[in-house]
Design a protein around this motif. Structure first.
Motif, mmCIF file in Angstrom:
data_model
loop_
_atom_site.group_PDB
_atom_site.id
_atom_site.type_symbol
_atom_site.label_atom_id
_atom_site.label_comp_id
_atom_site.label_asym_id
_atom_site.label_seq_id
_atom_site.Cartn_x
_atom_site.Cartn_y
_atom_site.Cartn_z
ATOM 1 N N ASN A 48 0.814 -1.398 -0.022
ATOM 2 C CA ASN A 48 0.139 0.224 -0.087
ATOM 3 C C ASN A 48 0.803 1.342 0.008
ATOM 4 O O ASN A 48 0.344 2.223 -0.749
ATOM 5 C CB ASN A 48 -0.936 -0.031 1.262
ATOM 6 N N ASP A 98 -8.637 10.867 2.810
ATOM 7 C CA ASP A 98 -8.277 9.466 3.379
ATOM 8 C C ASP A 98 -9.060 8.724 2.449
ATOM 9 O O ASP A 98 -10.598 8.458 2.524
ATOM 10 C CB ASP A 98 -8.887 9.549 4.965
ATOM 11 N N THR A 99 -8.451 7.883 1.544
ATOM 12 C CA THR A 99 -8.991 6.936 0.544
ATOM 13 C C THR A 99 -9.746 5.926 1.264
ATOM 14 O O THR A 99 -10.680 5.252 0.522
ATOM 15 C CB THR A 99 -8.260 6.710 -0.453
ATOM 16 N N GLY A 100 -9.599 5.492 2.506
ATOM 17 C CA GLY A 100 -10.009 4.585 3.105
ATOM 18 C C GLY A 100 -11.527 4.795 3.945
ATOM 19 O O GLY A 100 -12.045 4.082 4.449
ATOM 20 N N ASP A 101 -11.893 5.828 3.788
ATOM 21 C CA ASP A 101 -13.013 6.640 4.594
ATOM 22 C C ASP A 101 -13.675 7.607 3.670
ATOM 23 O O ASP A 101 -13.909 8.675 4.207
ATOM 24 C CB ASP A 101 -12.706 6.856 5.985
ATOM 25 N N ASN A 107 -19.347 3.131 1.712
ATOM 26 C CA ASN A 107 -18.209 3.652 2.147
ATOM 27 C C ASN A 107 -16.978 3.016 1.399
ATOM 28 O O ASN A 107 -16.942 1.838 1.251
ATOM 29 C CB ASN A 107 -18.018 3.858 3.809
ATOM 30 N N SER A 108 -15.976 3.695 1.169
ATOM 31 C CA SER A 108 -14.802 3.079 0.483
ATOM 32 C C SER A 108 -14.094 1.996 1.550
ATOM 33 O O SER A 108 -13.395 1.303 0.776
ATOM 34 C CB SER A 108 -13.624 4.238 0.085
ATOM 35 N N SER A 109 -14.520 1.933 2.634
ATOM 36 C CA SER A 109 -13.883 1.106 3.506
ATOM 37 C C SER A 109 -14.316 -0.238 3.092
ATOM 38 O O SER A 109 -14.020 -1.492 3.713
ATOM 39 C CB SER A 109 -14.128 1.311 4.994
ATOM 40 N N GLY A 160 -11.683 -3.586 2.821
ATOM 41 C CA GLY A 160 -11.215 -3.110 3.959
ATOM 42 C C GLY A 160 -10.671 -1.510 3.855
ATOM 43 O O GLY A 160 -10.459 -0.450 4.545
ATOM 44 N N HIS A 161 -9.810 -1.109 2.661
ATOM 45 C CA HIS A 161 -9.481 -0.222 2.071
ATOM 46 C C HIS A 161 -9.005 -0.384 0.546
ATOM 47 O O HIS A 161 -8.642 -1.319 0.363
ATOM 48 C CB HIS A 161 -8.112 0.123 2.938
ATOM 49 N N LEU A 218 -6.929 0.807 -0.953
ATOM 50 C CA LEU A 218 -5.472 0.804 -1.399
ATOM 51 C C LEU A 218 -5.109 -0.905 -1.398
ATOM 52 O O LEU A 218 -4.241 -1.331 -2.025
ATOM 53 C CB LEU A 218 -4.504 1.448 -0.535
ATOM 54 N N ASN A 219 -5.660 -1.483 -0.627
ATOM 55 C CA ASN A 219 -5.692 -3.007 -0.409
ATOM 56 C C ASN A 219 -5.944 -3.643 -1.844
ATOM 57 O O ASN A 219 -5.315 -4.634 -2.229
ATOM 58 C CB ASN A 219 -6.386 -3.839 0.723
#
Length: 262
Positions: A125, A179-182, A198-200, A204-205, A207-208
Motif C-alpha cells: 500500500n 483519506d481514501t479508506g473512509d 463507504n470506501s472501506s 477494508g481499504h 489501497l488493498n
C-alpha cells in the motif's frame, strides 16, 4: 490447462459476439464445467489482445469481487480483475444508448490515476500511495454478456470481469489530501438516493485492492503503469439501469460524477 486452446478460443469468440450484438449467451461453465480460473483469464486475454490488435489501448484495470459479501456469494477468497480499454471510456456529457448493452449496472468507485509505475510482485500500500497522482470520482458501468447475470467466478473473469465502461468526474484530489479508506459515497438515480456506501467496503481499504491488483497482474506478465486508471471496486451495491436514467454519484471530499442513458 483444464480445457484446450480451441475451447478457449470458441468461448472468447462467443463472448465477443454477445457483446457486439448485445445478446447474452448461456454461461460457458455450463457447457464446459472443467473451466478453471487460469482458463478464464486466458479467455479474457484472447479478446483483449484482439481489441488491442484492432487499435484499442489499455487505459487501466478494474478490480471486481472486492467486497466480502461478493466473495462469499462467489465462494472465493480473493477478488478478480478486468481490463479497461480507452474505447470503453464514457463521458459525462454523452448519454449512453442502453439498448446497445445486455444487462448494464452502475457501480460507484473511488478511482485512482497513477503518476508512476507500480511494482508487481511485493507491491505494498505504501508503494501505491507513492505512485498515485490523483484520486478521482468514478462510475464503472458493468454488464454481463451472460444471461441474467447467472454467473460463476470463471464466467465473469472470462467476460472481462463483467466490465463494460468507465466514467470519471472532473475533480482531481492528491492522495495526500484525502483519506481514501473512509470516503462516503451516495448514488442518486433520477433525483432519488438508490445506494449509499463507504470506501472501506472495498477490501477494508481501496489501497488493498490496488496493491493486490499490482501483484496479481504481475503473475500474468502485466504491470500497472504511469497514467493508468485503476478502479478498485465498488463502495455501494450495483444498481440496474433503464433507458432514460440519470445518475449522480457524490463522494465526500472528492466531488461527483454523472451518467445518463437514452
Amino acid at each position: 490447462m483444464a480445457v484446450d486452446q480451441a475451447i478457449r478460443e470458441q468461448i472468447a469468440a462467443d463472448l465477443a459476439q454477445a457483446e457486439t450484438a448485445a445478446t447474452a449467451i448461456n454461461r460457458p461453465t455450463d457447457t464446459h464445467p472443467d473451466l478453471d480460473v487460469v482458463d478464464a483469464y486466458e479467455i479474457q486475454l484472447i479478446n483483449i489482445r484482439k481489441r488491442l490488435d484492432a487499435g484499442a489501448k489499455v487505459a487501466g484495470h478494474k478490480v471486481g469481487l472486492a467486497s466480502e459479501a461478493m466473495q462469499k456469494m462467489m465462494g472465493v477468497d480473493e477478488p478478480d480483475y478486468g481490463h479497461l480499454l480507452d474505447e470503453m471510456q464514457y463521458f459525462e456529457e454523452t448519454p449512453i444508448d442502453a439498448k446497445k448493452l445486455c444487462f448494464p449496472r452502475v457501480e460507484v468507485e473511488v478511482g485512482f490515476i497513477l503518476g508512476e509505475d507500480l511494482p508487481g510482485e511485493g507491491c505494498t500500500n505504501s508503494d501505491v500511495i507513492a505512485a498515485v497522482e490523483w484520486v478521482v470520482p468514478s462510475i464503472e458501468l458493468i454488464d454481463s454478456r451472460i444471461k441474467d447475470w447467472n454467473i460463476t467466478l470463471c464466467d465473469t473473469i472470462a467476460d472481462n470481469a463483467s466490465s463494460c465502461g468507465w466514467i470519471l468526474g472532473q475533480q482531481r484530489v492528491p492522495i495526500s489530501e484525502i483519506d481514501t479508506g473512509d470516503i462516503d459515497a451516495v448514488l442518486h438515480r433520477n433525483g432519488e438516493i438508490v445506494a449509499k456506501g463507504n470506501s472501506s467496503a472495498v477490501l477494508g481499504h481501496p489501497l488493498n485492492a490496488v496493491s493486490w491488483l499490482a501483484r496479481k497482474v504481475d503473475s500474468f506478465g502485466v504491470r500497472l503503469r504511469k497514467g493508468d486508471i485503476i478502479l478498485p471496486g465498488t463502495a455501494t451495491r450495483a444498481i440496474d439501469i433503464s433507458s432514460g436514467d440519470h445518475f449522480v454519484a457524490e463522494f465526500a471530499g472528492l466531488g461527483s460524477v454523472t451518467l445518463d442513458f437514452t
